[in-house]
Design a protein around this motif. Sequence first.
Motif, PDB file in Angstrom:
ATOM      1  N   UNK A  63      33.951  60.167  25.652  1.00  0.00           N
ATOM      2  CA  UNK A  63      33.732  60.923  24.262  1.00  0.00           C
ATOM      3  C   UNK A  63      32.148  61.466  24.303  1.00  0.00           C
ATOM      4  N   UNK A  64      31.375  60.647  24.949  1.00  0.00           N
ATOM      5  CA  UNK A  64      30.069  60.901  24.996  1.00  0.00           C
ATOM      6  C   UNK A  64      29.390  60.136  24.015  1.00  0.00           C
ATOM      7  N   UNK A  65      29.999  59.599  23.056  1.00  0.00           N
ATOM      8  CA  UNK A  65      29.359  59.052  21.771  1.00  0.00           C
ATOM      9  C   UNK A  65      28.774  57.586  22.218  1.00  0.00           C
ATOM     10  N   UNK A  66      27.823  57.244  21.507  1.00  0.00           N
ATOM     11  CA  UNK A  66      27.438  55.844  21.751  1.00  0.00           C
ATOM     12  C   UNK A  66      28.253  54.895  21.141  1.00  0.00           C
ATOM     13  N   UNK A  67      28.075  53.592  21.766  1.00  0.00           N
ATOM     14  CA  UNK A  67      29.322  52.663  21.250  1.00  0.00           C
ATOM     15  C   UNK A  67      29.214  52.205  20.010  1.00  0.00           C
ATOM     16  N   UNK A  68      27.797  52.390  19.328  1.00  0.00           N
ATOM     17  CA  UNK A  68      27.667  52.211  17.949  1.00  0.00           C
ATOM     18  C   UNK A  68      28.297  52.990  16.965  1.00  0.00           C
ATOM     19  N   UNK A  69      28.414  54.101  17.433  1.00  0.00           N
ATOM     20  CA  UNK A  69      29.047  55.200  16.655  1.00  0.00           C
ATOM     21  C   UNK A  69      30.364  54.990  16.227  1.00  0.00           C
ATOM     22  N   UNK A  70      31.226  54.158  17.075  1.00  0.00           N
ATOM     23  CA  UNK A  70      32.726  54.082  17.125  1.00  0.00           C
ATOM     24  C   UNK A  70      33.071  52.743  16.603  1.00  0.00           C
ATOM     25  N   UNK A  71      34.139  52.739  15.669  1.00  0.00           N
ATOM     26  CA  UNK A  71      34.703  51.473  15.136  1.00  0.00           C
ATOM     27  C   UNK A  71      35.855  51.061  15.821  1.00  0.00           C
ATOM     28  N   UNK A  72      36.224  50.226  16.721  1.00  0.00           N
ATOM     29  CA  UNK A  72      37.325  49.950  17.541  1.00  0.00           C
ATOM     30  C   UNK A  72      38.164  48.684  16.866  1.00  0.00           C
ATOM     31  N   UNK A  73      39.320  48.822  16.792  1.00  0.00           N
ATOM     32  CA  UNK A  73      40.340  47.809  16.120  1.00  0.00           C
ATOM     33  C   UNK A  73      41.111  47.575  17.072  1.00  0.00           C
ATOM     34  N   UNK A  74      41.477  46.349  17.379  1.00  0.00           N
ATOM     35  CA  UNK A  74      42.793  45.887  18.290  1.00  0.00           C
ATOM     36  C   UNK A  74      43.614  44.669  17.765  1.00  0.00           C
ATOM     37  N   UNK A  75      44.674  44.250  18.244  1.00  0.00           N
ATOM     38  CA  UNK A  75      45.388  43.283  17.497  1.00  0.00           C
ATOM     39  C   UNK A  75      46.032  42.251  18.281  1.00  0.00           C
ATOM     40  N   UNK A  76      45.881  41.045  18.152  1.00  0.00           N
ATOM     41  CA  UNK A  76      46.391  39.941  18.779  1.00  0.00           C
ATOM     42  C   UNK A  76      47.997  40.026  18.719  1.00  0.00           C
ATOM     43  N   UNK A  77      48.747  40.080  19.852  1.00  0.00           N
ATOM     44  CA  UNK A  77      50.241  40.080  19.683  1.00  0.00           C
ATOM     45  C   UNK A  77      50.543  38.612  19.331  1.00  0.00           C
ATOM     46  N   UNK A  78      52.030  38.581  18.964  1.00  0.00           N
ATOM     47  CA  UNK A  78      52.608  37.415  18.754  1.00  0.00           C
ATOM     48  C   UNK A  78      52.637  36.306  19.732  1.00  0.00           C
ATOM     49  N   UNK A  79      52.971  36.756  20.891  1.00  0.00           N
ATOM     50  CA  UNK A  79      53.251  35.851  22.073  1.00  0.00           C
ATOM     51  C   UNK A  79      51.767  35.125  22.658  1.00  0.00           C
ATOM     52  N   UNK A  80      50.505  35.766  22.128  1.00  0.00           N
ATOM     53  CA  UNK A  80      49.479  35.404  22.464  1.00  0.00           C
ATOM     54  C   UNK A  80      48.857  34.285  21.209  1.00  0.00           C
ATOM     55  N   UNK A  81      49.552  34.225  20.339  1.00  0.00           N
ATOM     56  CA  UNK A  81      48.814  33.461  19.126  1.00  0.00           C
ATOM     57  C   UNK A  81      48.772  31.758  19.652  1.00  0.00           C
ATOM     58  N   UNK A  82      47.470  31.212  19.062  1.00  0.00           N
ATOM     59  CA  UNK A  82      47.398  29.848  19.353  1.00  0.00           C
ATOM     60  C   UNK A  82      46.230  29.324  19.935  1.00  0.00           C
ATOM     61  N   UNK A  83      45.718  28.360  19.876  1.00  0.00           N
ATOM     62  CA  UNK A  83      44.375  27.970  20.620  1.00  0.00           C
ATOM     63  C   UNK A  83      44.356  28.129  21.748  1.00  0.00           C
ATOM     64  N   UNK A  84      43.473  28.494  22.416  1.00  0.00           N
ATOM     65  CA  UNK A  84      43.302  28.881  23.899  1.00  0.00           C
ATOM     66  C   UNK A  84      43.882  30.086  24.201  1.00  0.00           C
ATOM     67  N   UNK A  85      45.109  30.446  23.818  1.00  0.00           N
ATOM     68  CA  UNK A  85      45.638  31.957  24.183  1.00  0.00           C
ATOM     69  C   UNK A  85      44.979  32.947  23.366  1.00  0.00           C
ATOM     70  N   UNK A  86      44.360  32.664  22.388  1.00  0.00           N
ATOM     71  CA  UNK A  86      43.900  33.732  21.488  1.00  0.00           C
ATOM     72  C   UNK A  86      42.666  34.291  22.073  1.00  0.00           C
ATOM     73  N   UNK A  87      41.797  33.574  22.596  1.00  0.00           N
ATOM     74  CA  UNK A  87      40.466  33.747  23.340  1.00  0.00           C
ATOM     75  C   UNK A  87      40.849  34.441  24.394  1.00  0.00           C
ATOM     76  N   UNK A  88      41.808  34.035  25.203  1.00  0.00           N
ATOM     77  CA  UNK A  88      42.352  34.812  26.475  1.00  0.00           C
ATOM     78  C   UNK A  88      42.808  36.176  26.226  1.00  0.00           C
ATOM     79  N   UNK A  89      43.534  36.255  25.209  1.00  0.00           N
ATOM     80  CA  UNK A  89      44.102  37.252  24.776  1.00  0.00           C
ATOM     81  C   UNK A  89      43.136  38.545  24.219  1.00  0.00           C
ATOM     82  N   UNK A  90      42.075  37.897  23.624  1.00  0.00           N
ATOM     83  CA  UNK A  90      40.929  39.030  23.097  1.00  0.00           C
ATOM     84  C   UNK A  90      40.007  39.407  24.635  1.00  0.00           C
TER      85      UNK A  90
END
Length: 275
Positions: A63-90
């Motif tokens: 895009x050529x835009x600075x990272x600060x100019x964009x707002x990025x959302x992503x999501x944790x899938x169900x299979x990755x819920x829980x302690x430890x696996x959440x960090x790994x998923x992100x």
Amino acid sequence: MKIPTVTLNSGHEMPVVGYGTYPLQGRPATEAILAAIASGYRLLDTAASYGNEDAVGAAVRESGLDRADLFITTKLRGADQGRGSTRAALEASLERLGLDHVDLYLIHWPLPAVGRYVDSYAEMAELHREGLIRSLGVSNFLPEHIDAVVAATGIVPAVDQLQVSPSHARAELVGAVQGKGTVVQAWSPLERNTGVLEDPGIVAVADRLGVTPAQVVLRWLLQRQVTVVPHSSNPSRQRANADLFGFELSAADLAVVDSVAQVPVKQDPATWEEF
């Protein structure tokens, strides 16, 4: 086109209109996202389960835009819920995106029968403190699910992404979530292929105002203080879906959209399982 923002309870600004990337993947996704960015979109909504985080990351870089100019959302899938696996998923999502943080991270579904969403949110709070997540959020959470994560962490979700649209107005749920200080964001706001955009009342309002039925629906949501992430791969529709600030719906116009027959959501967060 400049899209207004709303201040989240985290203190960060989020555009009130974003670009939903599902179900695109690969190079077509990147090209569609680049077109959306060229039209003025700055919020890009993806998820691990969409299989397109790599395509979103490519668009961010190209895009050529600075990272600060964009707002990025992503999501944790169900299979990755829980302690430890959440960090790994992100961490895996960040690698696919090619980013060192996301602006908003959501638990995609609560999956109450699984019972790990509170643990996931607590680990997300740690990741937030480390700077990997700017704002904590949830998706498809009912008030009782929000109460549970707040009780465990003391952190009210900044955003709850819900299925909200003319046939699923969900006024009581939207009001309850907003009352907690959480911004509601509508997914699938235009109900593609359900016929709602051909509703005679909505079409009449659109014709009188000189806008599209989709613009009427999206403006109806914004005037309810509901932010939106519509999807289209067509550049002209992308532009129209973001061009929502040069007109306003009257009380009578709002009532027309309110009058659309209500049907239950097929994916009830109290019982829906998605991994």
